[in-house]
Design an enzyme around this catalytic site. Structure first.
Site: not given
Ligand code: CIR
Length: 267
Positions: A172, A262
Site C-alpha cells: 500500500h 492498518c
C-alpha cells in the site's frame, strides 16, 4: 473550516474502530507467505496493547469481534476512509477481504454517515494518504484507477483535493509513507520523489533507513507518534525531529504485511 475539521486534519481524534485478531490469521494474505509464521497469542498480545494505547490517548474505541472467515479482518484501515462527516466504505482489492466491509459499515453508521464505493473499482484504505487536508491515493495492486477516481470525486464534492501516486514494490502507499504532522512525513523509497510529493512546499521529510523500511508506517494520534518496535534508528530520527513517540510492537502483523495504521480506523 470547523473546529472539528481542524482537529481531524491535525490528526486529533476521539473515536476509533478496531477488530480482534482472527483465529485464522495464519491464513492472512502475505506477499512472502510469512503469515503462516504468525503466533496467534503474540498477535493478540500486540493488538491488546495497541487498543490500550488508543484508549490512553483518549480514543473511545469500538472493538469488532474476530471472524474465522476473515483472516485479514484485523486490518480494518483498508475497509473505510473517513472524511469530515462521512465514512466512505471501500471495495477492497483482494476478493478474500470484501466480506470485511459490512460489519465495519454497520459499526461506523451508528456514529457517522456512510457511503459505499459502488462504481466497480477497487480501493484499499491503506492506499489513502492524507497530509494535513491534502489527499494522495496510491494506485497499487489493490487500488485501481476506477476506485481512486470514485474516491476523488467524493473528496472534490467536499472541496478536498486528491492526487494519484502510482507505485510498485510495496502493498500500500502507506506502507511507504505516512504523516507525522500536517507538514512532516516519514517514508522510504522512490515514492518520496514523486512530483505530487516534491511539489508540496515546506514539507519536511524524515527518511527511513533501508534496513528499517517497515518503520515508514507510523501512526500519529493526538500529538503522539506510534512507531513499530524494533526500529531504533527511525525511532531516534522521529524523536530528534521533536515528536513524542510511543513504541508499539507490530512484529506478528508485519508477517502479514500490516503496519500500525492498518489496525484502526480513526476519526
Ligand atoms: C493484506 O494483504 O491485505 C493484509 N495481509 C495486510 C493489509 C495491510 N493493510 C494496510 O497496509 N492498510
Amino acid at each position: 473550516m470547523t473546529p472539528s475539521e481542524r482537529d481531524f486534519f491535525n490528526y486529533r481524534y476521539t473515536r476509533g474502530i478496531v477488530r480482534e485478531v482472527s483465529t485464522e490469521i495464519v491464513g492472512a494474505l502475505a506477499e512472502n507467505n510469512t503469515a503462516a509464521e504468525i503466533s496467534l497469542e503474540r498477535a493478540r498480545h500486540e493488538h491488546e496493547r495497541y487498543i490500550q494505547v488508543l484508549g490512553d490517548l483518549g480514543i473511545e474505541t469500538v472493538v469488532l469481534p474476530a471472524d474465522p472467515n476473515l483472516p485479514d479482518g484485523v486490518f480494518v484501515e483498508d475497509t473505510a476512509v473517513i472524511l469530515p462527516g462521512l465514512a466512505v466504505i471501500t471495495n477492497p482489492g483482494a476478493s478474500t477481504r470484501q466480506g470485511e466491509v459490512d460489519s465495519v459499515e454497520a459499526a461506523l453508521s451508528t456514529f457517522i454517515k456512510t457511503r459505499r464505493l459502488g462504481g466497480g473499482g477497487t480501493l484499499d484504505g491503506g492506499d489513502v494518504l492524507r497530509i494535513g487536508n491534502k489527499y494522495f491515493i496510491g494506485i497499487s495492486q489493490r487500488t485501481n484507477i476506477e476506485g481512486a477516481e470514485e474516491l476523488r470525486g467524493i473528496l472534490m464534492e467536499r472541496g478536498l483535493t486528491a492526487e494519484f501516486i502510482e507505485f510498485t514494490g510495496a502493498l500500500h502507499l502507506k506502507t511507504l509513507v505516512t504523516p507525522l504532522s500536517p507538514d512532516t512525513i516519514i517514508g522510504a523509497g522512490d515514492v518520496l520523489n514523486h512530483p505530487a510529493i516534491t511539489k508540496l512546499s515546506g514539507l519536511k521529510i524524515i527518511v527511513v533507513p533501508k534496513s528499517e523500511a517497515p518503520a515508514a508506517n507510523v501512526l500519529v494520534i493526538n500529538g503522539r507518534v506510534l512507531v513499530p518496535g524494533g526500529f531504533p534508528e527511525t525511532l531516534g530520527r522521529i524523536s530528534a525531529a521533536g515528536f513524542e513517540v510511543v513504541e508499539i510492537n507490530n512484529f506478528e502483523f508485519m508477517k502479514a504485511d500490516g503496519g500500525l495504521t492498518c489496525r484502526s480506523v480513526l476519526w
